[in-house]
Design a protein around this motif. Structure first.
Motif, mmCIF file in Angstrom:
data_model
loop_
_atom_site.group_PDB
_atom_site.id
_atom_site.type_symbol
_atom_site.label_atom_id
_atom_site.label_comp_id
_atom_site.label_asym_id
_atom_site.label_seq_id
_atom_site.Cartn_x
_atom_site.Cartn_y
_atom_site.Cartn_z
ATOM 1 N N UNK A 1 16.959 63.501 69.604
ATOM 2 C CA UNK A 1 15.666 62.820 69.642
ATOM 3 C C UNK A 1 14.969 62.948 68.299
ATOM 4 N N UNK A 2 14.422 61.851 67.819
ATOM 5 C CA UNK A 2 13.608 61.848 66.604
ATOM 6 C C UNK A 2 12.256 61.262 66.984
ATOM 7 N N UNK A 3 11.222 62.095 66.866
ATOM 8 C CA UNK A 3 9.900 61.703 67.349
ATOM 9 C C UNK A 3 8.892 61.725 66.199
ATOM 10 N N UNK A 4 8.097 60.650 66.039
ATOM 11 C CA UNK A 4 7.056 60.670 65.007
ATOM 12 C C UNK A 4 5.947 61.648 65.381
ATOM 13 N N UNK B 1 21.786 61.619 74.897
ATOM 14 C CA UNK B 1 20.742 61.053 74.051
ATOM 15 C C UNK B 1 21.209 61.162 72.599
ATOM 16 N N UNK B 2 20.896 60.151 71.785
ATOM 17 C CA UNK B 2 21.354 60.147 70.392
ATOM 18 C C UNK B 2 20.333 59.476 69.499
ATOM 19 N N UNK B 3 20.098 60.087 68.361
ATOM 20 C CA UNK B 3 19.225 59.522 67.340
ATOM 21 C C UNK B 3 19.676 60.069 65.989
ATOM 22 N N UNK B 4 19.003 59.651 64.951
ATOM 23 C CA UNK B 4 19.289 60.156 63.602
ATOM 24 C C UNK B 4 18.053 59.962 62.748
ATOM 25 N N UNK B 5 17.968 60.772 61.708
ATOM 26 C CA UNK B 5 16.887 60.663 60.747
ATOM 27 C C UNK B 5 17.521 60.632 59.364
ATOM 28 N N UNK B 6 17.088 59.678 58.532
ATOM 29 C CA UNK B 6 17.592 59.651 57.166
ATOM 30 C C UNK B 6 16.503 59.197 56.216
#
Length: 123
Positions: A11-14, A40-45
């Motif tokens: 999870x990537x949450x603002x 669940x899948x996310x990424x941050x770059x």
């Protein structure tokens, strides 16, 4: 233009103050005792040193039984700005062991790629 970070997570949450919270960071391979399995899948770059203006972005996530294609755009105001780009939160179903790969492309250039093994681990 260069990629500065690519972190795979659940999870990537603002957050407030131009921050993001990353939860369930995948520090290595992915393990499951059953297949198929939905995760669940996310990424941050981050991308640095982009020229000002509009840029096309393409993100591909592939794994056994999974092919997600996300197209979008980035607007860069000032030269030297760093673009923080979280992947939308997804639920993906992994059909069997294999490899999960994420590719990030900007303006037709493959900027960064990351692969993790998907492995069976008995319960």
């Amino acid at each position: 233009m260069k990629a500065r970070n690519l972190v795979l997570c659940e999870l990537c949450r603002p957050d407030l103050g131009n921050k993001f919270s990353l939860l369930g960071v995948f520090g290595g391979d992915l393990f499951s005792s059953t297949f198929p399995v939905t995760i669940p899948f996310s990424a941050y770059f981050e991308v640095a040193d982009m020229e000002p203006g509009s840029h096309a972005m393409l993100i591909m996530v592939t794994a056994p039984g999974v092919e997600v294609k996300i197209e979008g755009g980035i607007e860069v105001a000032n030269s030297g700005d760093v673009a923080s780009l979280p992947l939308p939160n997804l639920n993906i179903t992994l059909e069997r062991p294999g490899e999960l790969t994420i590719n990030v492309g900007i303006d037709g250039e493959n900027l960064v790629s990351e692969t993790r093994s998907i492995m069976f681990q008995p319960a």
